[in-house]
Structures are given as C-alpha cells and as structure tokens.
Design an enzyme around this catalytic site. Structure first.
Site, short mmCIF file in Angstrom:
data_model
loop_
_atom_site.label_atom_id
_atom_site.label_comp_id
_atom_site.label_asym_id
_atom_site.label_seq_id
_atom_site.Cartn_x
_atom_site.Cartn_y
_atom_site.Cartn_z
CG HIS A 129 -1.88 1.00 1.32
ND1 HIS A 129 -1.54 2.29 1.90
CD2 HIS A 129 -3.29 1.01 1.02
CE1 HIS A 129 -2.97 2.99 1.89
NE2 HIS A 129 -3.68 2.21 1.42
CD GLN A 211 -7.08 -4.50 3.78
OE1 GLN A 211 -7.97 -5.20 4.24
NE2 GLN A 211 -7.01 -3.66 3.45
CE LYS A 234 -8.07 0.34 5.35
NZ LYS A 234 -6.80 0.17 4.56
CB CYS A 372 -3.75 3.39 -1.62
SG CYS A 372 -4.99 4.59 -1.56
#
Lengths: 415, 154
Positions: A129, A211, A234, A372
């Site tokens: 990212h 993530q 997230k 991104c």
C-alpha cells in the site's frame, strides 16, 4: 447456509449488530463489499463512544480532577486492550497514531532517521500500500544516504522469498517493511519466516497489519515483529486512530517525531527532555473517544473470536473463488495459496469505474481504481486499475453470489 | 443534492451516443509536431488523457487525443477533439467550462449546436463521483493552452 455451527458463528445474527446493514441504497438492500477500504461499525462501538462523551469525557493525562481521571483510565484501558489483542509484552509498546499512515510516517521519521545508517536501506515489496512505500521514498530522498529496495511479487501474487533472501544477502538492509496481508491480492505473507530471514540478516522488521489484523489473530511476539501497524477503522472501530506496536527497547531508543504537549518530561525556553514511550510519541491531545471506540471494537471481535471470524472468512474465500471464477471474462489478480477475503479483478470489456457505477445501481459497494497500490497494478500490467470486492465478518455467501450475478449482467450491459 | 440515480439514469448515462464516442473516436492518436500538448491524470483511478492541438494563428486547426480510462472520460476526450476544431483558445476553454457546469449541475445556460452535443454529459450530475471523468480531458486542454505539460483531476 451462512451459519458456521461448529464455531458458533451466525452471520445473520452478527449482521443485526451493524445498523447500516439493514439500510437501503437506491431502494435496494445495501451489499457492502468494500470493507478493505473501511469496515462498517457495530452498535456497541457507537454506543461506547456516545456513552464516553455523555458521561466520561475530559482531556486525558492532564486534569487533576475525577472526570479527567476517568477519561485517562478509559484511554489507557484501550491501550491495554490493544496490547492483549496483539499479545504485546506490555501496554507501553502500544502507540496510538491517527491512522496506519501516521504510524508508518512515525517509524520513517523516528526510527528511519535516527537508527538507520548511511549506506543502509529499507526493503519493501512490490505489493505494498502507498502508506508503506511513500514514507520510505521520502526518507530515501532526504539526503541521509538511506536507500530503498523492492522485493518482487510472483505471478501468483506471493512474495518472492528467494528474491527477499537475495536482497538481504549483502547485510545492508536495516529494515524490512512488508504487508502481512495485501489489500489487493488478499495474499497473506509468511510473516514469521520473513521476520526470521530479516533478523538473520541483521535487519529489523515491520509488518503492515492493516488488513491482516482484521481477518486473523495476530501475535507480535510469536511473529517476532519489531514493529506492527494496523488501523482502527478497518477493525470495525472508528476513524482517526491507528496503532503502532514496537518492541520496548526499540521505542526507548527512538527519538520523538512530533513535539508538543504530553510527550515531554521537562521544558525550558531553551530545551526540552522527553517522556518515555508511549507518551514520547503521542504529542498533543490524543483521539480520546476514538480510543474508547477501538477498545469496544476489539472487545466485539474478541467476543466473537478471531478463530471463528477466520473460519467464516476462509469459507467465504472458498465460496468466492468458485463464484467469481465462473463469471465469464473475469480475471482475478493473484492466486496465492494463503489468502484472505480481498478479491481484485478485471472484467473484460468493462472499465472498473464504469463497473462500480453499474454495481452501485444494485446497492453493491465495491472499490474501483488502484486501491492505493499503484506499483502493484503496474506489476500486473493494469495501469487502468481493477475492481475490488473485500469482505468483513458480516459478509454472506448470498452477497457474493449476488455480486457474481451482477457482474455477468454488467458484462452484458457494456457489451 | 440530487436524488439518487436509478437504473434509468444508468441507461441515460451510458447512452448509445456516449458509448460510440468512447469506442469509436474519430481523432484518437498522437498529433506529431503539435503546437500544444498536455496530459491529464486522475491519480485515484488511473485514468489518463493526453491532448494534442495545433494552433494556426488565433484558431485551433487540429486536435487529437490518446489515453485510457472509463467510457465517460474517453467519450469526453473524443468529443473535445471534435468540438474545439476551428475554435479560438478562449472559445475552447468556454466549452470546457460548459462541460464542467453540465456535469456538476446539469445546467445549460445557452443554446448552441456544440452544447447540444455536450448535453450527453448532463446526466453525470446524478453520479457525483464521475464528474472528474467527464472533465479530465478538458483540464488537459486548459493545461495545454496554458503551456503546462501535466495536470490532474484532483
């Protein structure tokens, strides 16, 4: 059936915890498949934040009165919850930042400038990212003699471990900074192995868990991570708060990045000395309410159980692999053996933005563009981007089937 | 704020006219020895349009484009290369402003044959996230006329 009886995971019941999932978009039920960008929030997170503002709000660490003490206690309790969530050795190893990007910039400016030596370099991968790329480019370009290297990604979308070994071989790498789970490919990287390789080469290691921390249990001590980063929003928590884990000895040796209130020990007009970690890295009024929200989010996922969440998502991944690969003209990016609930793809003849607009008419939210991660799209020859469906713990197989149906319809519409 | 757009608006947005423009543009390609050129990028989605124009005295005599992107961005670039031929730079910029007004609000404040053709973008107002797609090529035209080589929709 979306109920995983063995783990007690009942997605239908879980969905009731998220008020937004019962709303409609353009008269259609919301199908939210963009949790990789930001996840929806359970009621308990909203309630905890509201309750804190209604009953226990004051600035922290600086008020000699009851309400400030209560707020401070709540703030530090959140730090403790994060410590346990990551299995860090002590709460002082947890630094609150505005987001994951803020955490990367903190490490780049503090660790990077002070502890990397001229001639050393940072090693990142092609699948990072931008938050785990741009700060290192800026460090490289700061005139400190610090370089930047890139580990290749295989055609299957996995980290090329042979290339990693080759790039580490000359002992010049001071920091390996790679994702624990790709936000485009879904690839879960072999973090423990990467840490071992980095340490054997004399390098420190940082994992981007933005993530991974959402989808799987993370144990920073088992991984032997020197740094680990994730973001609250997230993980079903609020925006405005991220986390940097760092080994205590490292943090103690690192200079502050931001200067201001709360991070000091003594201040004269001429000179200041700085507090120990974590305060040294938390200048200014922190995200007080957001920390309460993050604490509630961690309690929420812990109550469900990360193992149950992972099992549910593994089932979703298997289901998505079957459903999406049956869509004519669809090409998935990557195909890692170990992957999470993130699927980027192209649909022949349909530009990602046009596809996103089309799916939106049916209430389906997906991400279109380069997520991104522009170099990764270049790596796969997809300068024009891709479409990404990413799952949360509330995602159902029915939603994935609906997406697959609408992808087929979209292809017909744009034919 | 406009009402949420439904499937009918989707059919209107992706009209036959727009899709023909996007897929069969009359002036796609590089214009060698162009007197002015500039590239427009949308960094969020990766769409890219490069505009080439020839100015002969006060008039744009030729215009071409290259690029990649969604159907809206490519149709807009295609229409640009048709409509700016024979225009002065000021007239071409005014057309760009008309496209921006159409895309943002659907507003058409004058009548002309050119604006009638541009009205294909009036439905973009129902899709706020796509306004940048409709205006990207026109940003690039503005940049080219100003002697700037690169611009962005951001």
């Amino acid at each position: 059936m979306d109920t995983n009886i063995a783990s007690g995971f009942d997605v239908t019941r879980i969905r009731q915890d998220f008020p937004i999932l019962s709303t409609q978009v353009r008269g259609k039920p919301l199908v939210f498949l963009d949790s990789g960008a930001s996840a929806q929030k359970p009621r308990v997170v909203m309630d905890a934040m509201t309750r804190a503002m209604e009953t226990a709000y004051a600035n922290v660490h600086r008020g000699a009165y009851h309400l400030s003490e209560v707020a401070t206690e709540a703030h530090e309790a959140a730090r403790g919850a994060v410590q346990r969530f990551l299995n860090a050795a002590e709460p002082e190893e947890i630094i609150f930042t505005p987001n994951a990007t803020g955490a990367f910039n903190l490490v780049a400016h503090s660790f990077g400038r002070a502890m990397l030596k001229p001639g050393q370099c940072v090693l990142v991968s092609e699948m990072e990212h931008h938050a785990n790329l741009v700060p290192w480019q800026m460090l490289r370009d700061a005139g400190l003699g610090i370089g930047l290297r890139f580990v290749r990604v295989t055609d299957a979308g996995e980290l090329d471990l042979e290339d990693l070994a080759a790039k580490l071989a000359d002992g010049k790498v001071g920091l390996v900074s790679v994702t624990h789970m790709s936000n485009v490919l879904g690839t879960v990287t072999p973090a423990a192995q990467i840490a071992r390789m980095a340490h054997e080469a004399g390098a420190r290691v940082l994992f981007d868990g933005s993530q991974a921390a959402v989808h799987r249990a993370v144990d920073v001590r088992a991984l032997d991570a020197d740094f680990y980063i994730f973001t609250g929003h997230k993980l079903y928590g609020p925006t405005g708060i991220g986390v940097l884990y760092g080994k205590r000895a490292l943090l103690d040796a690192m200079p502050p990045f931001f200067g201001g209130g709360d991070m000091i020990e003594t201040v004269t007009l001429e000179h200041s000395t700085f507090a120990a970690a974590p305060a040294r890295f938390e200048a200014g009024t922190p995200a007080i309410i957001e920390a309460v929200g993050l604490h509630a989010a961690i309690d929420y996922v812990n109550a469900i159980g990360m193992a149950a969440i992972e099992a549910h998502e593994r089932a979703l991944v298997d289901h998505a692999m079957r459903a999406l690969t049956q869509v004519e003209g669809l090409a998935l990016l990557g195909g890692a053996q170990d992957r999470g609930g993130v699927f980027a793809f192209t649909l022949e003849g349909v530009h990602p933005h046009d596809l996103s607009t089309y799916l939106d008419r049916s209430g389906i939210c997906v991400r279109a563009g380069r997520h991104c991660a522009e170099p990764l799209h270049t790596r796969f020859g997809l300068e024009g981007g891709s479409t990404r469906a990413s799952f949360g713990l509330y995602t159902t197989r029915g939603e994935i089937d609906f997406l697959a149906t609408k992808l087929t319809d979209a292809r017909r519409f744009f034919a | 704020m406009s009402a949420p757009a439904g499937f009918d608006e989707l059919q209107d947005l992706y009209s036959k006219v727009l899709r023909d423009l996007a897929r069969n543009p009359a002036h796609r390609g590089r214009l060698e020895n162009a007197t002015a050129t500039a590239r427009g990028d949308n960094p969020m989605c990766g769409d890219r349009v490069e505009i080439f124009i020839n100015l002969d005295g006060p008039r744009i005599t030729e215009a071409m484009f290259t690029g990649r992107g969604c159907e809206i961005s490519q149709a807009s670039a295609a229409l640009l290369t048709e409509l700016v031929r024979g225009k002065s730079p000021a007239e071409a910029r005014a057309l760009g402003q008309a496209v921006a007004r159409l895309a943002r609000s659907g507003e058409r404040d004058e009548t002309s044959e050119d604006l009638a053709r541009l009205s294909v973008f009036s439905v973009v107002k129902n899709f706020p996230s796509r306004v940048k797609c409709a205006t990207l090529a026109w940003h690039a035209l503005d940049a080219a006329l100003a002697g700037v080589k690169e611009t962005s929709s951001e």
